[in-house]
Design an enzyme around this catalytic site. Structure first.
Site, PDB file in Angstrom:
ATOM      1  N   HIS B 122     -14.237  -1.320   7.749  1.00 53.76           N
ATOM      2  CA  HIS B 122     -14.703   0.058   7.584  1.00 53.76           C
ATOM      3  C   HIS B 122     -16.181  -0.016   7.183  1.00 53.76           C
ATOM      4  CE1 HIS B 122     -15.031   3.999   5.545  1.00 53.76           C
ATOM      5  NE2 HIS B 122     -13.973   4.364   6.234  1.00 53.76           N
ATOM      6  N   ASP B 199     -10.107  -5.137   0.458  1.00 54.26           N
ATOM      7  CA  ASP B 199     -10.177  -3.686   0.657  1.00 54.26           C
ATOM      8  C   ASP B 199      -8.748  -3.191   0.881  1.00 54.26           C
ATOM      9  OD1 ASP B 199     -10.306  -1.116   1.569  1.00 54.26           O
ATOM     10  OD2 ASP B 199     -11.808  -1.491   3.118  1.00 54.26           O
ATOM     11  N   GLN B 202      -6.071   0.962   2.825  1.00 57.00           N
ATOM     12  CA  GLN B 202      -4.922   1.314   3.673  1.00 57.00           C
ATOM     13  C   GLN B 202      -3.653   0.572   3.278  1.00 57.00           C
ATOM     14  OE1 GLN B 202      -4.910   3.771   5.681  1.00 57.00           O
ATOM     15  NE2 GLN B 202      -7.094   4.131   5.868  1.00 57.00           N
ATOM     16  N   LYS B 225      -5.707   8.465  -0.676  1.00 54.97           N
ATOM     17  CA  LYS B 225      -4.920   7.967   0.455  1.00 54.97           C
ATOM     18  C   LYS B 225      -3.515   7.581   0.028  1.00 54.97           C
ATOM     19  CE  LYS B 225      -8.970   6.017   2.807  1.00 54.97           C
ATOM     20  NZ  LYS B 225      -9.271   6.861   3.978  1.00 54.97           N
ATOM     21  N   CYS B 365     -15.025   5.423  11.258  1.00 53.07           N
ATOM     22  CA  CYS B 365     -15.932   4.660  10.382  1.00 53.07           C
ATOM     23  C   CYS B 365     -15.874   3.171  10.663  1.00 53.07           C
ATOM     24  CB  CYS B 365     -15.651   4.936   8.904  1.00 53.07           C
ATOM     25  SG  CYS B 365     -16.085   6.586   8.417  1.00 53.07           S
TER      26      CYS B 365
HETATM   27  C1  LIG Z   1      -9.911   0.359   5.300  1.00 50.93           C
HETATM   28  C2  LIG Z   1     -10.738   1.381   4.599  1.00 50.93           C
HETATM   29  N1  LIG Z   1     -11.695   0.989   3.754  1.00 50.93           N
HETATM   30  C3  LIG Z   1     -12.441   1.881   3.092  1.00 50.93           C
HETATM   31  C4  LIG Z   1     -12.278   3.225   3.255  1.00 50.93           C
HETATM   32  C5  LIG Z   1     -13.156   4.168   2.501  1.00 50.93           C
HETATM   33  O1  LIG Z   1     -12.412   4.955   1.649  1.00 50.93           O
HETATM   34  P1  LIG Z   1     -13.097   6.140   0.866  1.00 50.93           P
HETATM   35  O2  LIG Z   1     -13.688   7.032   1.889  1.00 50.93           O
HETATM   36  O3  LIG Z   1     -11.993   6.781   0.101  1.00 50.93           O
HETATM   37  O4  LIG Z   1     -14.137   5.529  -0.009  1.00 50.93           O
HETATM   38  C6  LIG Z   1     -11.297   3.681   4.125  1.00 50.93           C
HETATM   39  C7  LIG Z   1     -11.103   5.128   4.353  1.00 50.93           C
HETATM   40  O5  LIG Z   1     -11.154   5.659   5.415  1.00 50.93           O
HETATM   41  C8  LIG Z   1     -10.508   2.736   4.819  1.00 50.93           C
HETATM   42  O6  LIG Z   1      -9.562   3.126   5.672  1.00 50.93           O
END
Ligand SMILES: Cc1ncc(COP(=O)(O)O)c(C=O)c1O
Lengths: 150, 410
Positions: B122, B199, B202, B225, B365
């Site tokens: 991401h 990370d 998910q 999430k 993203c």
């Molecule tokens: C794998 C992953 N990492 C990071 C993020 C970023 O999360 P946030 O927007 O809550 O900071 C997301 C969210 O879409 C994600 O799916």
């Protein structure tokens, strides 16, 4: 609640499947690129100007049905027009799509483009309909940068 | 087996109609819906306990501090962290990674060092490292992926080498659904003396997470999430690393003693929580965890494996689109990204919305990843505890109707 048919008029589906003036134009003396990073839509406009008249126009790229149909309809509507006339159409089109209270548009000037009026009820899709037009405008304004909708 | 009907009744929004049709919420990878207990927790806090935390001598402040710290303990248990001081509140995953890149990275990354991420990160696990690599003159190295959406580990021992200082990897890809081999990657990082960041944006919502078992040095995830409110997230840091990390933001809350000339830092984890924290949302996240644990994270994963197998089966029969990511549900979460040459994701999104179905379209993203698939964008459906096979059926049917709608000659 808005009807899907209002957005995807038959003509739009048709222009999406069979875009007019689609492809590259070897005789072009101006090109411009448009890009919407959010959905990856990409368009290249090719225009052969004869002095200030748009003698021939083509577009190439990828995008959703709305952006493709809008580009296709645009090429039909401005082909053979003077730059100044194209700008007038641009302004009318933008006013129709963005639908602000003070914005007015003249259906006679827009002609077939009025088919895209339904887009104004789908705010998430307005940028799709305006990508080709903003690309055109940047070309007419003599701006050589890639236009993005962001 | 989860009692889906009972679960659905806990989510008020699921009874909404969208464009006259029952809502089918398949955008869970972006954010999930909230159960009534989480919603009530927020009103409860503001109607009964509202007050600033820490250092308060009055009743409200003591009570809100208790609730706030109780939520922290709950998060610690949820991921099997020995100490609750290892849990730092953030706004979201993105902030957690930025905190690590700044507070740990700026001090520990030196010229010539290497930072390793994967090709499926991401933007939030890519951009902070790009900037750190540039400012500290380090090199960013990318683990590539195979056609099936799994990591290509053929050259992993060259990629993770003695120059590597940190390996930062997504647990479950939000674009492909791939669940990455965390034990293996973490072990490889540690073998060369590098740190490992996971990370969990998910994964934490969808499967049991165990920082002790993974042995990761950092873990980040977002409350929104996993049934919690927006604006609250978690950063877990291994205790010995935390002790030596410099603060990220500075100001109130994070200091112990301040003179006009200088300041000393508060104890952990407050050292990393400058300013008034997001009290109500942290407490509500604790409530979300209570809800998840009542169902059981193993059970949630099982339910999603079942939905995933069901959907994989359906997708397999469709010959007018390409599905991305692994086809083996043991290494895949309930995330379905696909592309069809017959319909642009944007048009599909609008068409499905008209049917009451919420999906996401675009690059999710992960722009470099989507670009490497040679498509402008994908459509993505993602599942959670309240989704059913019936909903998948309706979705697949609508998907076929959409393709027909955009390809037939009128
Ligand atoms: C794998 C992953 N990492 C990071 C993020 C970023 O999360 P946030 O927007 O809550 O900071 C997301 C969210 O879409 C994600 O799916």
């Amino acid at each position: 609640m808005y009807n899907l048919e209002e957005l995807y008029q038959e003509v739009i589906i048709d222009h999406n499947q069979r875009p007019r003036n689609f492809g590259k134009l070897d005789s072009a003396n101006k090109t411009a690129e448009g890009y919407n990073p959010l959905c990856g839509d990409q368009i290249t406009l090719y225009i052969e100007f004869n002095d200030t008249v748009i003698k021939e126009i083509k577009f190439y790229g990828s995008g959703c049905a709305i952006s493709k149909a809008s580009a296709s309809l645009m090429t039909e509507s401005i082909s053979g027009k003077k730059k100044s006339e194209a700008m007038v159409i641009f302004n009318n089109f933008r006013n129709m799509i963005t639908k602000t209270s003070e914005s007015k548009f003249d259906p006679d000037i827009l002609g077939d483009l009025e088919i895209l009026k339904g887009v104004s009820n789908f705010p998430a899709r307005i940028k799709c309909a305006t990508l080709a037009w903003h690309t055109l405008k940047s070309m007419l304004d003599n701006n050589d940068q890639t236009v993005t909708t962001e | 087996m989860l009692d889906i009907n009972k679960i659905r009744n806990d989510f008020p929004i699921l009874s909404r109609k969208i464009n006259g049709k029952p809502l089918i919420y398949f955008d869970n990878a972006a954010t999930t819906q909230k159960p009534i207990s989480v919603i009530n927790s927020l009103t409860d806090f503001y109607t009964t306990y509202n007050s600033n935390v820490h250092r308060g001598v009055h009743t409200l402040s003591m009570q809100s501090t208790d609730l706030f710290e109780e939520a922290r303990n709950r998060v610690a248990k949820f991921i099997n962290s020995q100490r609750s001081e290892s849990i730092i509140w953030t706004r979201n995953t993105t902030e957690g990674i930025n905190l690590v890149a700044n507070a740990w990275g700026k001090k520990n990354i030196t010229p010539g060092d290497e930072i390793v991420v994967t090709a499926m990160e991401h933007h939030s696990n890519l951009v902070p490292w790009q900037i750190l690599a540039e400012t500290n003159k380090a090199k960013l190295v990318i683990i590539p992926i195979n056609d099936d959406g799994t990591l290509n580990l053929n050259n992993i021992d060259t990629i993770i080498n003695s120059k590597t200082k940190i390996v930062s990897v997504v647990h479950m890809s939000n674009s492909l659904g791939t669940i990455n081999p965390i034990h293996e990657l973490c072990e490889k990082a540690h073998k060369v003396g590098a740190k490992f960041l996971l990370d969990g944006a998910q994964s934490a919502p969808h499967m049991p997470i165990n920082v002790k078992d993974y042995d990761c040095d950092f873990l980040v995830f977002s409350g929104h999430k996993m049934l919690g409110p927006t604006g609250i997230g978690v950063l877990y840091v291994k205790p010995d690393i935390l002790e030596n990390m410099e603060p990220f933001l500075t100001g109130g809350e994070m200091v112990l003693e301040v003179s006009y000339e200088k300041a000393s830092w508060n104890e952990l984890p407050m050292k990393f929580e400058a300013g008034t924290p997001n009290i109500a949302d942290a407490i509500a996240l604790g409530e979300a965890i209570i809800y998840l644990e009542k169902i059981g994270m193993e059970q949630i994963r099982e339910h999603e494996i079942e939905l995933t197998n069901y959907a994989l089966n359906k997708f397999e029969k469709l010959n007018n689109l390409t599905l991305f990511g692994p086809l083996d549900s043991s290494i895949r979460g309930g995330i379905f990204s696909f592309h069809s040459e017959y319909i642009h994701p944007h048009d599909l999104g609008t068409f499905l919305d008209n049917e009451g179905i919420a999906i996401r379209t675009g690059h999710h993203c992960t722009m470099p990843l989507i670009r490497s698939l040679n498509i402008p964008a994908t459509s993505r459906a993602s599942f959670y505890i309240y989704n059913t096979k019936d909903e998948i059926d309706y979705f697949i049917q609508s998907l076929q109707n959409a393709i027909k709608y955009f390809t037939h000659d009128k």
